[in-house]
Scaffold this active site. Structure first.
Site, PDB file in Angstrom:
ATOM      1  N   GLU A  44      -3.607 -18.246 -21.037  1.00 42.35           N
ATOM      2  CA  GLU A  44      -3.867 -19.189 -19.948  1.00 42.35           C
ATOM      3  C   GLU A  44      -4.739 -20.342 -20.455  1.00 42.35           C
ATOM      4  O   GLU A  44      -5.909 -20.158 -20.767  1.00 42.35           O
ATOM      5  CB  GLU A  44      -4.588 -18.484 -18.791  1.00 42.35           C
ATOM      6  CG  GLU A  44      -4.900 -19.433 -17.639  1.00 42.35           C
ATOM      7  CD  GLU A  44      -5.944 -18.894 -16.675  1.00 42.35           C
ATOM      8  OE1 GLU A  44      -5.925 -19.296 -15.494  1.00 42.35           O
ATOM      9  OE2 GLU A  44      -6.793 -18.078 -17.113  1.00 42.35           O
ATOM     10  N   GLY A  99      -5.900  -2.586   0.057  1.00 43.74           N
ATOM     11  CA  GLY A  99      -5.269  -1.281  -0.151  1.00 43.74           C
ATOM     12  C   GLY A  99      -3.986  -1.266  -0.963  1.00 43.74           C
ATOM     13  O   GLY A  99      -3.425  -0.195  -1.204  1.00 43.74           O
ATOM     14  N   ASN A 145      -5.817   6.562  -1.377  1.00 47.10           N
ATOM     15  CA  ASN A 145      -6.735   6.065  -2.406  1.00 47.10           C
ATOM     16  C   ASN A 145      -7.428   4.769  -2.008  1.00 47.10           C
ATOM     17  O   ASN A 145      -8.089   4.127  -2.841  1.00 47.10           O
ATOM     18  CB  ASN A 145      -5.988   5.888  -3.747  1.00 47.10           C
ATOM     19  CG  ASN A 145      -4.915   4.798  -3.695  1.00 47.10           C
ATOM     20  OD1 ASN A 145      -4.939   3.911  -2.857  1.00 47.10           O
ATOM     21  ND2 ASN A 145      -3.956   4.880  -4.615  1.00 47.10           N
ATOM     22  N   ASP A 146      -7.296   4.364  -0.749  1.00 46.48           N
ATOM     23  CA  ASP A 146      -7.839   3.068  -0.323  1.00 46.48           C
ATOM     24  C   ASP A 146      -9.344   2.956  -0.513  1.00 46.48           C
ATOM     25  O   ASP A 146      -9.863   1.913  -0.912  1.00 46.48           O
ATOM     26  CB  ASP A 146      -7.513   2.816   1.154  1.00 46.48           C
ATOM     27  CG  ASP A 146      -6.044   2.503   1.370  1.00 46.48           C
ATOM     28  OD1 ASP A 146      -5.302   2.407   0.376  1.00 46.48           O
ATOM     29  OD2 ASP A 146      -5.633   2.373   2.543  1.00 46.48           O
ATOM     30  N   ASP A 150      -6.147 -13.799 -20.060  1.00 52.44           N
ATOM     31  CA  ASP A 150      -6.868 -14.664 -19.130  1.00 52.44           C
ATOM     32  C   ASP A 150      -7.784 -15.638 -19.883  1.00 52.44           C
ATOM     33  O   ASP A 150      -8.269 -15.342 -20.974  1.00 52.44           O
ATOM     34  CB  ASP A 150      -7.699 -13.766 -18.206  1.00 52.44           C
ATOM     35  CG  ASP A 150      -8.364 -14.514 -17.081  1.00 52.44           C
ATOM     36  OD1 ASP A 150      -7.650 -15.155 -16.302  1.00 52.44           O
ATOM     37  OD2 ASP A 150      -9.601 -14.452 -16.980  1.00 52.44           O
ATOM     38  N   ASP A 169      -1.527  -1.078  -4.093  1.00 52.28           N
ATOM     39  CA  ASP A 169      -1.755  -0.229  -5.257  1.00 52.28           C
ATOM     40  C   ASP A 169      -0.512  -0.129  -6.140  1.00 52.28           C
ATOM     41  O   ASP A 169       0.533  -0.737  -5.858  1.00 52.28           O
ATOM     42  CB  ASP A 169      -2.216   1.168  -4.812  1.00 52.28           C
ATOM     43  CG  ASP A 169      -1.337   1.774  -3.720  1.00 52.28           C
ATOM     44  OD1 ASP A 169      -0.123   1.476  -3.691  1.00 52.28           O
ATOM     45  OD2 ASP A 169      -1.852   2.549  -2.900  1.00 52.28           O
ATOM     46  N   ASN A 225       0.852  -1.186   0.000  1.00 47.75           N
ATOM     47  CA  ASN A 225       0.000   0.000   0.000  1.00 47.75           C
ATOM     48  C   ASN A 225       0.889   1.238   0.000  1.00 47.75           C
ATOM     49  O   ASN A 225       1.310   1.711   1.053  1.00 47.75           O
ATOM     50  CB  ASN A 225      -0.924  -0.017   1.213  1.00 47.75           C
ATOM     51  CG  ASN A 225      -1.984   1.073   1.143  1.00 47.75           C
ATOM     52  OD1 ASN A 225      -1.929   1.960   0.298  1.00 47.75           O
ATOM     53  ND2 ASN A 225      -2.959   1.005   2.031  1.00 47.75           N
TER      54      ASN A 225
END
Length: 620
Positions: A362, A160, A139-140, A333, A162, A134
């Site tokens: 994947e 949190g 910006n949490d 993905d 980032d 974090n």
């Protein structure tokens, strides 16, 4: 009174006219091989307007209306004459009213050939950003988004971590010896809960504000690049989050799969997950349809890539991010789930523009035949060419775990990796396949190996020696585990100690790490930094010898450099007769034990005092 009436009529007229909310891609560049660009324009009744452009080198080829009146799709041609700059797109409505949108063409920052993708010279550090560090607590929580809480005691809530947290610890990643970073998606997931993982995107062009800003994303790419670290972006072409902005006003009746059921509030059809329908010559059309068109869950609408506008949108989005961030690769993905012809076109479009780039798809399969199918150059009976350079080696990952956990018997134990590697004859390019001990969707390798440190070290040494592209999940270097609840995704993605202020343990500095955690960190750092400068490991010839008596030997060589890895599963001391390995040409040569620094002469027998990995090199 008449004056008030006139003002009211004007206001009503203005409010009923197009209010452009989006033009995507939000900008483009000059100088692409493919000169076509399709803009998605969204705004109230924008479909009733006629767009015009007057800019040298840019022309409107065709305009397409959608089923919703609030969309237009504009086909542009951007010729070699087009110069970087801003120009107006004028949207005219009957009656003479016009709305103007200013669009920008940018100059490309570097030639297409300079976008060099990850390869077997790299080792990739996989990060779940919400759980790594974090760097910006401010910006949490974002009150404008649906999930408004942060709770580190809840494994499925946001914690949190980032972009700033990754930037702040690039030195740590670099010093360990990693040369590429693959971060789980950083785009916005404005979902009601469990949005931390990033795979339910609600805007393909917006960074999640809880992770940071686009400027910070660019800063991460730039600062990583300054250290010689490539940035790999995790992308999803198969599905979106249910809160994606277009779900409230879908442009076409076939924008998503099973759209009518969704709009009628009916229970959707879920994917069968029978991925073999992509290759199965006997598969029914019904099974194929359910596999590719079915949804994963109710909160992840399945995108219809057979819609040509959707196909263009997804391809252009990928190219936009490559140019915007100067990417060193894409991880796609759930590769087998979208329409496979689209995926071939998508990868082909990217690789045509960026010939030295790389994409890994994947395919979670333990069958090497399926892994082979998706790699470019595979001799597929149906003629399918994926244009995909790299796939994921789940088969070898499973073999490694089995080899180290099973008793040594015929066909089990170390035989599993010997036979597994023998399957490389089937692959078009084994060294372009990605290998890993674990990832964000499976139990930590330390847990899979019963919290055995010698086995964990053997697994990592083997993975880093293979003719492959290795990927290591964050925290593997300090023996992070999910033993309390194996396979639980929230626990697998545990917070990295030291990434939060006031953490009692700090793996970045070593504060309060246990002795064994520090040893593993040092162990991995030593091998990674040797590998970084080893031509033999990166692209050398591979020779291995069938396991005997719980011992397996693999060699990599290039020029004068030879590296030998020995895996010993015996808990008692072993004297290994070196005569069997005469063909390596090491007789009488001086070698160094990479892990201890000790020198030895390769002759007679070699003492292996305990279970573990032994690495020897001719580089003294």
């Amino acid at each position: 009174m008449k004056k008030m009436f006139f003002v009211l009529v004007v206001l009503i007229s203005l409010s009923s006219f197009a209010q452009i909310q989006r033009v995507e891609p939000p900008n483009w560049w000059t100088g692409f091989k493919d000169q076509d660009l399709q803009l998605l324009v969204y705004g109230k009744e924008i479909g009733k307007t006629v767009p015009e452009i007057n800019y040298n080198g840019v022309s409107i080829e065709e305009v397409h209306k959608a089923d919703s009146p609030n969309y237009l799709f504009i086909d542009l041609s951007i010729s070699e004459e087009a110069k970087p700059g801003k120009f107006d797109i004028r949207f005219k409505k009957s009656g003479g009213k016009t709305e103007v949108f200013k669009y920008e063409l940018k100059a490309r920052q570097k030639p297409a050939e300079d976008y060099v993708g990850f390869d077997s010279s790299d080792v990739i550090y996989l990060i779940t950003p919400d759980r790594f560090a974090n760097g910006d607590p401010s910006n949490d929580i974002n009150s404008s988004l649906l999930e408004k809480t942060i709770d580190r005691n809840n494994d499925y809530a946001r914690h949190g971590g980032d972009i700033r947290g990754i930037i702040n610890h690039l030195d740590y990643i670099d010093t360990l010896g990693f040369t590429a970073i693959w971060s789980s998606p950083l785009l916005i997931n404005d979902m009601k809960n469990a949005s931390y993982h990033g795979y339910a995107m609600t805007d393909f062009y917006k960074v999640d504000p809880r992770f940071g800003t686009l400027a910070e994303y660019k800063e991460l790419a730039d600062k990583a690049g300054e250290r010689g670290i490539k940035l790999i972006m995790d992308q999803v072409a198969n599905h979106v989050g249910i809160e994606h902005w277009w779900m409230k006003d879908l442009p076409f009746t076939d924008w998503i799969n099973y759209q009518e059921r969704y709009l009628n509030g009916e229970k959707t059809v879920y994917s069968s997950h029978q991925r073999t329908t992509n290759q199965d010559m006997y598969a029914s059309e019904g099974d194929k349809k359910r596999m590719t068109e079915g949804w994963f869950v109710d909160t992840m609408p399945d995108l219809n890539q057979e819609n040509p506008y959707m196909a263009n949108y997804l391809t252009q989005n990928s190219i936009w991010w490559i140019e915007t961030l100067g990417l060193g690769g894409i991880r796609q993905d759930t590769y087998p789930y979208p329409d496979k012809e689209f995926m071939s076109d998508w990868a082909g479009a990217i690789m045509t523009e960026y010939p030295n780039f790389n994409i890994v798809g994947e395919e979670w399969s333990y069958n090497p035949l399926l892994i082979r199918y998706w790699q470019e150059g595979a001799p597929n009976k149906d003629g399918y060419d994926s244009n995909l350079k790299s796939t994921m080696d789940f088969a070898m990952q499973a073999n490694i775990v089995a080899a180290l956990n099973e008793e040594e018997n015929w066909g089990s134990g170390l035989e599993k990796i010997y036979a597994g590697l023998a399957n490389d004859f089937a692959y078009a390019s084994p060294s372009d396949i990605m290998i890993f001990p674990d990832n964000h969707d499976m139990s930590r390798i330390y847990t899979q190996l019963g919290e055995s440190i010698p086995k964990a070290k053997m697994a990592l040494a083997y993975i880093l020696m293979l003719p492959r592209i290795p990927q290591i999940y964050y925290g593997t270097e300090i023996l992070m585990n999910d033993t309390a609840k194996p396979g639980d995704h929230g626990l697998i993605r545990t917070d990295f100690p030291g990434g939060w202020k006031n953490d009692s343990v700090n793996a970045f500095t070593g504060k309060n790490l246990s002795k064994v955690q520090k040893e593993m960190q040092t162990y991995l750092k030593l091998i990674l930094n040797y590998r970084k400068n080893s031509e033999a490991i990166q692209q050398g010839e591979t020779i291995h010898f069938a396991p005997e008596n719980g011992v397996y030997l693999l060699s990599r060589s290039s020029g004068n450099e030879k590296v030998v890895l020995i895996l010993n599963k015996n808990e008692e001391p072993v004297n290994l007769d070196l005569e069997r390995f005469e063909e390596l040409g090491l007789g009488g040569q001086n070698l160094k034990n990479l892990l201890t620094g000790e020198k030895m002469i390769w002759e007679g027998s070699l003492a292996l005092p305990k279970m573990g990995a032994y690495i020897f090199t001719t580089k003294l």
